[in-house]
Design an enzyme around this catalytic site. Structure first.
Site, PDB file in Angstrom:
ATOM      1  N   ASP A 240       9.327  -9.085   2.994  1.00  0.00           N
ATOM      2  CA  ASP A 240       9.062  -9.122   1.633  1.00  0.00           C
ATOM      3  C   ASP A 240       9.497  -7.965   0.968  1.00  0.00           C
ATOM      4  O   ASP A 240       9.526  -6.919   1.143  1.00  0.00           O
ATOM      5  CB  ASP A 240       7.522  -9.179   1.426  1.00  0.00           C
ATOM      6  CG  ASP A 240       7.037  -9.251  -0.318  1.00  0.00           C
ATOM      7  OD1 ASP A 240       7.617 -10.297  -0.894  1.00  0.00           O
ATOM      8  OD2 ASP A 240       6.460  -8.623  -0.703  1.00  0.00           O
TER       9      ASP A 240
ATOM     10  N   LEU B  38       0.831  -1.132  -0.027  1.00  0.00           N
ATOM     11  CA  LEU B  38      -0.132   0.033  -0.049  1.00  0.00           C
ATOM     12  C   LEU B  38       0.852   1.113  -0.081  1.00  0.00           C
ATOM     13  O   LEU B  38       0.450   2.251  -0.065  1.00  0.00           O
ATOM     14  CB  LEU B  38      -0.970  -0.030   1.216  1.00  0.00           C
ATOM     15  CG  LEU B  38      -1.852  -1.165   1.289  1.00  0.00           C
ATOM     16  CD1 LEU B  38      -3.061  -1.051   2.345  1.00  0.00           C
ATOM     17  CD2 LEU B  38      -2.541  -1.322  -0.103  1.00  0.00           C
ATOM     18  N   ARG B  39       2.239   1.045  -0.168  1.00  0.00           N
ATOM     19  CA  ARG B  39       3.154   2.211  -0.234  1.00  0.00           C
ATOM     20  C   ARG B  39       3.092   3.136   1.046  1.00  0.00           C
ATOM     21  O   ARG B  39       4.152   4.165   0.914  1.00  0.00           O
ATOM     22  CB  ARG B  39       2.690   2.825  -1.535  1.00  0.00           C
ATOM     23  CG  ARG B  39       2.925   1.822  -2.660  1.00  0.00           C
ATOM     24  CD  ARG B  39       4.267   1.153  -2.884  1.00  0.00           C
ATOM     25  NE  ARG B  39       4.317   0.374  -4.096  1.00  0.00           N
ATOM     26  CZ  ARG B  39       4.971  -0.777  -4.307  1.00  0.00           C
ATOM     27  NH1 ARG B  39       5.534  -1.055  -3.333  1.00  0.00           N
ATOM     28  NH2 ARG B  39       5.120  -1.320  -5.447  1.00  0.00           N
TER      29      ARG B  39
ATOM     30  N   HIS C 276       2.746   1.292  -9.071  1.00  0.00           N
ATOM     31  CA  HIS C 276       3.848   2.222  -9.314  1.00  0.00           C
ATOM     32  C   HIS C 276       3.367   3.420 -10.105  1.00  0.00           C
ATOM     33  O   HIS C 276       2.283   3.468 -11.061  1.00  0.00           O
ATOM     34  CB  HIS C 276       4.871   1.331 -10.338  1.00  0.00           C
ATOM     35  CG  HIS C 276       5.678   0.486  -9.319  1.00  0.00           C
ATOM     36  ND1 HIS C 276       6.625   0.613  -8.299  1.00  0.00           N
ATOM     37  CD2 HIS C 276       5.575  -0.861  -9.455  1.00  0.00           C
ATOM     38  CE1 HIS C 276       7.006  -0.410  -8.064  1.00  0.00           C
ATOM     39  NE2 HIS C 276       6.421  -1.715  -8.812  1.00  0.00           N
TER      40      HIS C 276
ATOM     41  N   ASP D 250      -0.270  -9.588  -4.659  1.00  0.00           N
ATOM     42  CA  ASP D 250       0.879  -9.208  -4.617  1.00  0.00           C
ATOM     43  C   ASP D 250       0.671  -7.772  -5.155  1.00  0.00           C
ATOM     44  O   ASP D 250       1.639  -7.191  -5.947  1.00  0.00           O
ATOM     45  CB  ASP D 250       2.077  -9.994  -5.090  1.00  0.00           C
ATOM     46  CG  ASP D 250       3.631  -9.236  -4.988  1.00  0.00           C
ATOM     47  OD1 ASP D 250       3.555  -8.330  -4.061  1.00  0.00           O
ATOM     48  OD2 ASP D 250       4.816  -9.778  -5.534  1.00  0.00           O
TER      49      ASP D 250
END
Lengths: 319, 428
Positions: free
Chosen positions: B155, B66-67, B312, B308
């Site tokens: 991860d 989720l950045r 971006h 996953d």
């Protein structure tokens, strides 16, 4: 503008055998221009070409520049160190800027595989791949084909072995595509650590020993062994490489036939090739350099929309 | 007290109860009040006619990025959770490779609160295994569990030290949480940007061999055997990995595994033309691998289907292939991909798909949901497994647009997503 090769020359994989033969046939009259006292024709007068080199190159860049100048194009050379890439500009930004400057052609050398295609998909100018990563180096492949054709005539059935670091070689891929399309039998030879894992599936024979390759081949295309491969652990030492895979006159003396020796340069004398082989009677290495200018002239001419049947006229200066 | 919600006349498929029946589901006070049969409409209840549609316990994806914190320009917890519910997911587990790394209770708590504030899918934070994901010092599992962490993972990269992984597996046992591994031997994979094989040879790209993954799969299974800890193997991509997990399970080792929707639907052929939207880690493999992964899901060797989800910024993907970042937007296409590539060809049943996307994730990660049993959380996904739709990345709720599925037509789409008895997404 799209000529008989299409808009771009990105590799030999996308070309048909007919298109490859067309470039090689077109290169013959262009080669004669380089033999003249005044080595210039007005074929591409008014065309602007950018040589965009993101990676160090001497012979390819000079060869392209000669080809462009002999066709009277206006050229600009951009090296990565001088370019805005060093300031963080992306390739797509570079492409947009080039497009905005209304240039006609871009010759690109780039360390990333696929970079030439990336550029070609984003600009209307013709793009020539002057080597992208470990993908292709089509004009090198074409000049190798031209040199081999000079020696053998038709290549169908001829046995050509590419020797050395095939894994990291764009020349090897262009050779494999081009030679197989023209009907040659292709093999590779080198340490397994420097051959792509699935290379057999590309329709080539694999030799693990250089003696077997020499026994089999009509011609060897000897690739440069880069020092960093040893540092990266692909081979134990340059010394051992020469002892096991080096193309030496002692080995060539045992060949059942005269073998033509090619090398795309620059050479590591005493590593992949011994000096007496490189400078010996079977070497066509300098012919390759001469043919390089001719095939690049042919590629530029054809991409600029030149008609194959007018190549002779182009040679005379009246395209 | 919230308004009752009655989902009327759907096909209720809830493998946790062995249920596949036509009937109603009533949600009250955020919980399942009743499930199955004809239920009378309570006063003031909102009634949604779901006849002809599948009513399943809410889908849960245990592997998303989720950045936030750090790359809110790419995705936030809120936009990621919105993307989740648009894809039919009622819960997501957020990986800790944020900037800064989610390796402490404060950041775990922050991510959890961002999820609660957003009010879309439930957001369950992962904690990092090691401080800063540097692979050196074990992070404070206990404090992070107290703050809401549901599992641990580094991860994005593997835990290179076998000793550290052993310690993590042993230490995590006290908290009954899985330790999730990104299986990749970097000494084999380094510099690679796609599967090693014929396609990488043709394209002149450095490949990542299957063994780069499999070496870690077997190492971690053996460490789980030694420690008794729960190893969860992330995003498996090779036939060999499936065989190794099968080997581990046959011996009763505490191992679970997941595969991504893209790995069961696409091969390395998608990379042709240097398509950076098909660049991911682990890379897309061969048809043989795809079939083995599908079979692994079918026979239960693979426990979970995940996405996953890795958004971006568009310009990060618009560059040279080897330099482009890995990953795709996954939350909004996963149900369609799984219905199209697993369900429609009959590789798995509807119950199996729901089990792998809802019941088992809840069970394996000890999360609420994964069932429509009376008294459980009111998380429900209503979808049409046959509905045809075409993927248009511009319509994504995620900030990311990076997908190899743009223009693909799928069967299967989420139509209504309910979290805690509240409708949080309704398709047009």
């Amino acid at each position: 503008m799209a000529g008989p090769l299409g808009k771009d020359l990105l590799g030999l994989a996308p070309l048909s055998a007919e298109q490859i033969r067309l470039v090689l046939d077109t290169a013959i009259p262009f080669r004669e221009i380089s033999e003249r006292a005044i080595k210039k024709v007005p074929t591409l007068r008014g065309a602007t070409i950018v040589n965009l080199f993101f990676e160090a190159s001497t012979r390819t860049r000079i060869s392209f520049e000669f080809a462009e100048k002999r066709l009277s194009a206006d050229t600009v050379n951009v090296a990565a160190a001088q370019s805005s890439v060093s300031k963080g500009e992306t390739l797509v930004d570079t492409a947009r800027n080039l497009e905005a400057m209304k240039i006609d052609m871009v010759v690109i050398r780039h360390p990333a595989s696929g970079a030439a295609q990336f550029l070609a998909e984003r600009i209307e100018s013709n793009v020539i791949n002057a080597g992208d990563g470990t993908n292709e180096h089509p004009t090198q492949g074409l000049l190798d084909l031209m040199t081999l054709r000079d020696k053998f005539g038709e290549l169908a059935g001829r046995k050509i072995c590419i020797v050395g670091d095939v894994l990291h070689s764009r020349v090897a891929r262009s050779n494999i595509w081009g030679l197989t399309k023209l009907g040659a039998d292709v093999a590779v030879c080198g340490p397994r650590s420097l051959l792509p894992n699935a290379i057999e599936e590309m329709g080539v024979t694999v030799f693990n020993r250089i003696e077997e390759a020499i026994e089999w081949a009509d011609a060897l295309n000897v690739l440069r062994l880069q020092l960093e491969r040893m540092q990266a652990g692909y081979i134990p030492s340059l010394r051992e490489y020469n002892r096991v895979f080096g193309v030496t006159s002692a080995r060539l003396d045992k060949a059942p036939r005269d073998i033509v020796i090619l090398h795309p340069g620059p050479m590591n004398r005493g590593v992949e090739i011994d000096s007496d082989v490189a400078d010996g009677p079977h070497s066509v290495i300098l012919d390759q350099v001469t043919n390089g200018v001719a095939v690049r002239m042919a590629a530029l001419y054809l991409l600029a929309g030149g008609k194959p049947e007018l190549a002779e006229a182009a040679k005379k200066g009246a395209p | 007290m919230s308004r009752d919600l009655l989902l009327k006349g759907g096909r209720i498929v809830d493998p946790s109860q062995g249920l596949d029946t036509i009937g109603d589901v009533l949600l009250r006070d955020g919980k399942v009040e009743a499930c199955g049969g004809a239920i009378g409409t309570p006063d003031g209840a909102e009634v949604v006619d779901v006849s002809g549609l599948v009513v399943a316990p809410g889908l849960i994806d245990v592997h998303v990025h989720l950045r936030e914190p750090g790359r809110e320009d790419v995705e936030t917890v809120a936009t990621g959770a919105h993307s989740a519910v648009a894809g039919g997911f009622t819960g997501v587990c957020a990986m800790p490779n944020t900037k800064p790394v989610t390796d402490n209770q404060a950041t775990v708590g922050f991510v959890k609160r961002q999820g609660e504030t957003a009010g879309f899918a439930r957001v369950y934070p992962y904690g990092a295994i090691s401080l800063g994901q540097k692979g050196e010092t074990l992070a404070e599992f206990g404090e992070m569990v107290a703050a809401g962490a549901v599992a641990f993972s580094d991860d994005g990269k593997p835990v290179e030290s076998a000793h550290l992984m052993r310690t993590a597996l042993e230490y995590a046992r006290a908290f009954n949480v899985p330790v999730a591994e990104h299986c990749e031997d970097m000494t084999l994979a380094r510099g690679g940007s796609m599967n090693e094989g014929l396609m990488s040879a043709k394209l002149g790209l450095k490949g990542i061999p299957a063994e780069a993954e499999e070496i870690y799969v077997i190492r971690d299974i053996l460490l789980a055997k030694r420690t008794g800890g729960h190893i969860h193997l992330c995003h498996l991509s090779t036939k060999g990995s499936v065989e190794l997990v099968r080997w581990g399970k046959e011996r009763g080792i505490n191992v679970t595994a997941e595969v991504c929707s893209h790995h069961i639907s696409l091969t390395e052929a998608a990379v042709e033309g240097y398509n950076t939207n098909a660049k991911m880690n682990p890379p897309l493999r061969t048809q043989e691998d795809v079939e083995a992964l599908q079979q692994g899901v079918a026979d239960g060797t693979i426990d979970l289907l995940v996405t996953d989800h890795a958004p971006h910024h568009y310009d990060e993907k618009e560059r040279e292939f080897a330099d482009a970042p890995n990953g795709i937007v996954g939350l909004e296409t996963a149900l369609g991909v799984n219905c199209t590539y697993l369900l429609k060809p009959g590789i798995i049943s509807l119950a199996q798909m729901i089990d792998a996307m809802s019941c088992k994730p809840a069970k394996v990660f000890h999360l609420p949901g994964g069932t429509l049993a009376r008294g459980s959380v009111g998380d429900v996904t209503v979808f049409d497994p046959a509905r045809t739709w075409t993927c248009d990345p511009k319509q994504f709720k995620s900030k990311g647009r990076n997908t190899p599925y743009g223009g693909h037509t799928f069967n299967g789409q989420a139509l209504l997503t309910v979290v805690g008895g509240r409708v949080v997404y309704r398709a047009n």
